[in-house]
Write an enzyme that holds these catalytic residues in place. Sequence first.
Site, PDB file in Angstrom:
ATOM      1  N   HIS A   1       6.041   6.525  -2.337  1.00 16.47           N
ATOM      2  CA  HIS A   1       7.387   7.042  -2.627  1.00 16.47           C
ATOM      3  C   HIS A   1       7.292   8.527  -2.972  1.00 16.47           C
ATOM      4  O   HIS A   1       8.045   9.351  -2.484  1.00 16.47           O
ATOM      5  CB  HIS A   1       8.018   6.341  -3.837  1.00 16.47           C
ATOM      6  CG  HIS A   1       8.121   4.854  -3.711  1.00 16.47           C
ATOM      7  ND1 HIS A   1       8.078   4.023  -4.805  1.00 16.47           N
ATOM      8  CD2 HIS A   1       8.291   4.054  -2.641  1.00 16.47           C
ATOM      9  CE1 HIS A   1       8.207   2.780  -4.408  1.00 16.47           C
ATOM     10  NE2 HIS A   1       8.329   2.768  -3.099  1.00 16.47           N
TER      11      HIS A   1
ATOM     12  N   ARG B   1      11.727  -5.132   6.882  1.00 18.74           N
ATOM     13  CA  ARG B   1      12.293  -4.911   5.562  1.00 18.74           C
ATOM     14  C   ARG B   1      13.801  -5.158   5.518  1.00 18.74           C
ATOM     15  O   ARG B   1      14.425  -5.019   4.488  1.00 18.74           O
ATOM     16  CB  ARG B   1      11.930  -3.507   5.068  1.00 18.74           C
ATOM     17  CG  ARG B   1      12.190  -3.293   3.593  1.00 18.74           C
ATOM     18  CD  ARG B   1      11.390  -2.123   3.075  1.00 18.74           C
ATOM     19  NE  ARG B   1      11.951  -1.534   1.889  1.00 18.74           N
ATOM     20  CZ  ARG B   1      12.676  -0.434   1.869  1.00 18.74           C
ATOM     21  NH1 ARG B   1      12.982   0.182   2.998  1.00 18.74           N
ATOM     22  NH2 ARG B   1      13.129   0.054   0.735  1.00 18.74           N
TER      23      ARG B   1
ATOM     24  N   ALA C   1       2.989   1.792   2.979  1.00 22.25           N
ATOM     25  CA  ALA C   1       4.190   0.943   2.923  1.00 22.25           C
ATOM     26  C   ALA C   1       5.294   1.633   2.132  1.00 22.25           C
ATOM     27  O   ALA C   1       6.469   1.585   2.506  1.00 22.25           O
ATOM     28  CB  ALA C   1       3.861  -0.411   2.299  1.00 22.25           C
TER      29      ALA C   1
ATOM     30  N   CYS D   1       0.821  -1.205   0.000  1.00 19.03           N
ATOM     31  CA  CYS D   1       0.000   0.000   0.000  1.00 19.03           C
ATOM     32  C   CYS D   1       0.862   1.265   0.000  1.00 19.03           C
ATOM     33  O   CYS D   1       2.077   1.209   0.129  1.00 19.03           O
ATOM     34  CB  CYS D   1      -0.927  -0.013   1.208  1.00 19.03           C
ATOM     35  SG  CYS D   1      -0.051   0.164   2.778  1.00 19.03           S
TER      36      CYS D   1
HETATM   37 FE1  CFM Z   1      13.208   0.553  -5.302  1.00 23.76          FE
HETATM   38 FE2  CFM Z   1      12.634  -1.777  -5.571  1.00 23.76          FE
HETATM   39 FE3  CFM Z   1      11.157  -0.149  -4.054  1.00 23.76          FE
HETATM   40 FE4  CFM Z   1      13.630  -0.906  -3.306  1.00 23.76          FE
HETATM   41 FE5  CFM Z   1      12.643  -2.901  -1.781  1.00 23.76          FE
HETATM   42 FE6  CFM Z   1      11.621  -3.719  -4.080  1.00 23.76          FE
HETATM   43 FE7  CFM Z   1      10.180  -2.125  -2.552  1.00 23.76          FE
HETATM   44 MO1  CFM Z   1      10.640  -4.571  -1.807  1.00 23.76          MO
HETATM   45  S1  CFM Z   1      14.568  -1.168  -5.159  1.00 23.76           S
HETATM   46  S2  CFM Z   1      12.661   0.998  -3.249  1.00 23.76           S
HETATM   47  S3  CFM Z   1      14.478  -1.795  -1.520  1.00 23.76           S
HETATM   48  S4  CFM Z   1      11.371  -0.227  -6.161  1.00 23.76           S
HETATM   49  S5  CFM Z   1      12.758  -4.800  -2.661  1.00 23.76           S
HETATM   50  S6  CFM Z   1      12.326  -3.763  -6.220  1.00 23.76           S
HETATM   51  S7  CFM Z   1       9.530  -3.776  -3.648  1.00 23.76           S
HETATM   52  S8  CFM Z   1      10.869  -2.652  -0.623  1.00 23.76           S
HETATM   53  S9  CFM Z   1       9.272  -0.221  -2.918  1.00 23.76           S
END
Ligand code: CFM
Length: 545
Positions: free
Chosen positions: A199, A100, A69, A66
């Site tokens: 993000h 994580r 997250a 989500c």
């Molecule tokens: Fe970038 Fe990723 Fe992500 Fe990531 Fe991660 Fe991920 Fe993620 Mo899991 S590199 S920041 S450290 S997009 S592994 S492939 S899904 S937490 S939001």
Amino acid sequence: MATATSSKAASWEPAEVKAELLKQYPPKVARKRAKQIMINEALENETPEITANVRTIPGIITMRGCTYAGCKGVIMGPTRDIVNLVHGPIGCSFYAWLTRRNQTDAGPDGENYMTYCFSTDMQEQDIIFGGEKKLAAAIQEAYDLFHPKSIAIFATCPVGLIGDDIHTVAANMKKKLGDCNVYAFSCEGYKGVSQSAGHHIANNQVFRHIVGENDEVKPGKFKINLLGEYNIGGDGFEIDRIFEKCGITCISTFSGNSTYDQFASAHTADLNAVMCHRSINYVADMLETKFGIPWIKVNFIGAGATAKSLRKIAEYFGDKELIARVEEVIAEEMPAVEAAAAEVRARTEGKTAMMFVGGSRAHHYKELFNEMGMKTISAGYEFGHRDDYEGRRVIPDIKVDADSRNIEEIEVEADPTRYQPRKSAEEIEALEKAGYSFKHYEGLMPDMDKGTLIIDDLNQYEAEKLVELLKPDIFCAGIKEKFSIQKLGIPMKQLHSYDSGGPYAGFKGAVNFYHEIDRLVSSKVWGYLKAPWQRNPQLSASYNY
Ligand code: CFM
């Protein structure tokens, strides 16, 4: 040498596999999913258009997370000296607490809140009468206990639904406390179609409230920021080791093992090196617009990719000594990597992998599999956007839908006093003429072989179907997929948390990864696993009245 499993895979045409995946769906769902399942054409100038960053169809068991997250867990979670306070029911915190595997090192100042779980623990009465007072009290309590430099507040779904004004509470508390920067994130879980929206929300607020707060010039000749590296399994520590060895100063990492002051000083670096494009490209763009710092895409997953990225950083600074030092470091580090690769290749060459991870790893890890002679037969992101698949050139063509419009775009302008282009237009042009590219990301598709399947937002049903049809030698995804895949007799490697392994970045990380994957694909144990009903199909039960 092709293995028995991969020759079996070859008996399926990609179009047949796609049809098989869609067969089970009602027509309307199949039509939608068909646009998210691409057979990679590997055309020279043109990549097929994929549908991405759209809502998951209700009823489908998605791999996504989500918005909360993405904001609290992904971007702000890895920081060590900011108190990350979750405003919401306790479950939202408990299940985001130390899961994580982003590592921290408290450093000389010893400030590290990573091991704590801060929550307002909302109850029914707070939902009915409002939770603002409780939030203010929690901020005060955290401040009294720890005296942190900064407190970040995260909204969970109920907070948005009842309309608590977390930004006003934050502003009032910031004023009241005086020496603690308090700000809030409207990152309710439902805000976007996935963690990707989180993000963006996190990037905006970090830029608005922290970046640029400390103008002090830090020591170092070659100063960079590493954007989009979250220190999972210690990846960031290995990259730091390499930078140090090369004489490159990392002013800030967004956000593995990072501190408040790193964010506050980010505008004093001279280059932004972007690792995970999906999660942080907004900050790279804003730092360029406001302060004049150019950005380049790097990748420290894969020994070859690491060497390439280091050379790219050295070339940017154009300093002979740095260029020579980087070559020395590569020459020192590579023999151990090459020896490890040669050792495992006898067993890994020709084996096949599938990767369905987040928004960048399904691309980055292809490098490591290539180095082991393994082929990625299918890959995709949970929440990547079209640019992560097809490259940044498609950005102007991406349709902005209601869900993306929901996420604030902040207006950034050149800082009246602190904007200072790090390279002149002529210098940039000269670098570009020599083949250097700024603000450039090609995406996953050009790197995938013709006829491989690229699938966005893969779900549980399709994952099992894919494995059943193509029988990869290894499947990489996350905890939600792990056990269902292993039950199908296929080794499974978590590429989010790395299971309990890592680091996998840099040179030492590559060696770790080769050994780990060799161990997994060379073991027959998963193939021996049979569920009781597979072993004894005659087993039956009857209902006893
Ligand atoms: Fe970038 Fe990723 Fe992500 Fe990531 Fe991660 Fe991920 Fe993620 Mo899991 S590199 S920041 S450290 S997009 S592994 S492939 S899904 S937490 S939001």
